[in-house]
Write an enzyme that holds these catalytic residues in place. Structure first.
Site, PDB file in Angstrom:
ATOM      1  N   LYS A 192       0.836  -1.209   0.000  1.00 52.33           N
ATOM      2  CA  LYS A 192       0.000   0.000   0.000  1.00 52.33           C
ATOM      3  C   LYS A 192       0.876   1.266   0.000  1.00 52.33           C
ATOM      4  CE  LYS A 192      -3.572   2.734   0.470  1.00 52.33           C
ATOM      5  NZ  LYS A 192      -4.553   3.002  -0.577  1.00 52.33           N
ATOM      6  N   LYS A 245      -0.653  11.770   5.789  1.00 51.56           N
ATOM      7  CA  LYS A 245      -0.335  10.682   6.745  1.00 51.56           C
ATOM      8  C   LYS A 245       0.369   9.526   6.035  1.00 51.56           C
ATOM      9  CE  LYS A 245      -3.398   7.727   7.001  1.00 51.56           C
ATOM     10  NZ  LYS A 245      -3.843   6.438   6.474  1.00 51.56           N
TER      11      LYS A 245
END
Ligand code: NAD
Length: 298
Positions: A172, A240
């Site tokens: 990811k 983030k």
């Protein structure tokens, strides 16, 4: 017999994912920090719980879809967290994007309690979550992966086993490097064109038919050219993800100069009040740096 599912985190992604599980015939118990999404799903057939601990007591499999690592840690390890209510057959599937290191630590803490845990982050955005066509990348025990497969198939389409705990989150992170840089590339192409007097529609049409074509530009380009930045994927969450990417790069000794620059540009976007906008609003940072707007050609 379908396993009973608990679902924690009913935001842009979690709510449609839980809805697809209900549609597939699963009994689903939900928990979320704010209440409206819970009420909505209860009307559609879900049960509500007051804590992750209560969810664990009523479920065989629990999915978390929360913003960041500390949120998942609280849901799993907190005083009224999942492990406090876990039976030994419980399987936790974290589908949030958190750091590979945190995913490994959480899976180890779960394992010590005899509980299985997979990291299974997703890509495909809000559209993929609604359509049930998410791409799911999974790390953890392979038997747990096989057990979770029917659940993954209810929310996703391309489902890939990536390796041991943390491997799904590593993939990811790679995905998020590429997505951030695609947005940077689209933004710079649109701003250069506009500064020189060429409309965004022309840039998108021509680039979309050649080597520069990208899914990012195809899917978000038209909205970007209209300055429509309704999320989608919030810029503060991509910021983030870039923090996770840079931490992971440092840990493994990978040098990622373009991701480092994207990290800085997303920081600028969030610090200038754009954190709740879609991540395609990176365009506005490039516009400010060039003192122009791609709307100027329209
Ligand atoms: P969101 O901010 O829309 O939703 C998060 C939800 O979690 C909110 O409903 C919030 O009330 C709830 N929440 C927060 N902390 C909680 C806690 N401690 N306990 C219970 N509930 C809590 O975020 P999202 O866009 O749905 O993203 C969720 C995760 O999926 C993130 O890790 C994100 O990076 C990832 N992701 C998002 C997208 C996207 O396109 N939106 C795509 C892929 C991955």
């Amino acid at each position: 017999m379908l396993e009973r599912i608990g679902f924690i985190g009913l935001g842009i992604m979690g709510k449609p994912m839980a809805r697809n599980l209900l549609k597939a015939g699963y009994s689903v118990t939900v928990y979320n920090r704010s209440r409206p999404a819970v009420d909505e799903l209860v009307e559609e057939g879900a049960a509500a719980a007051e804590s992750p601990q209560e969810i664990a007591k009523n479920s065989e499999v629990v999915i978390t879809m929360l913003p960041d690592g500390p949120d998942v840690e609280e849901a799993v390890l907190g005083l009224d967290g999942l492990l406090a209510g876990a039976n030994r057959w419980l399987l936790i599937i974290d589908m949030s994007t958190i750091s590979p290191g945190a995913a490994k630590r959480l899976a180890e803490a779960a394992r010590e309690r005899g509980v299985g845990m997979l990291d299974a982050p997703v890509s495909g955005g809000d559209k993929g979550a609604i359509a049930g066509t998410l791409s799911i990348m999974v790390g953890g025990n392979e038997d747990d992966f096989k057990r979770a497969m029917p659940i993954f198939e209810a929310v996703g389409k391309t489902i890939t086993y990536c390796g041991s705990s943390g491997a799904g989150q590593t993939v990811k992170a790679c995905n998020q490097v590429a997505v951030a840089l695609h947005y940077a590339a689209a933004s710079e192409a649109l701003v250069l064109g506009a500064k020189a007097g060429v409309a965004p529609e022309v840039i998108l049409k021509v680039l979309g038919g050649g080597l520069a074509q990208s899914r990012v530009m195809d899917m978000r380009g038209p909205a970007m050219s209209q300055h429509q930045f309704t999320p989608g994927f919030k810029a503060r969450l991509h910021s983030k993800d870039l923090r996770i990417i840079m931490e992971t790069a440092r840990e493994y000794g990978a040098t990622l100069p373009f991701a480092a620059l994207a990290d800085q540009l997303y920081t600028a976007l969030v610090q200038n009040g754009g954190g709740e906008l879609d991540h395609s609003a990176l365009l506005t940072v490039i516009e400010k740096l060039s003192n122009g707007s791609i709307g100027d050609t329209q």
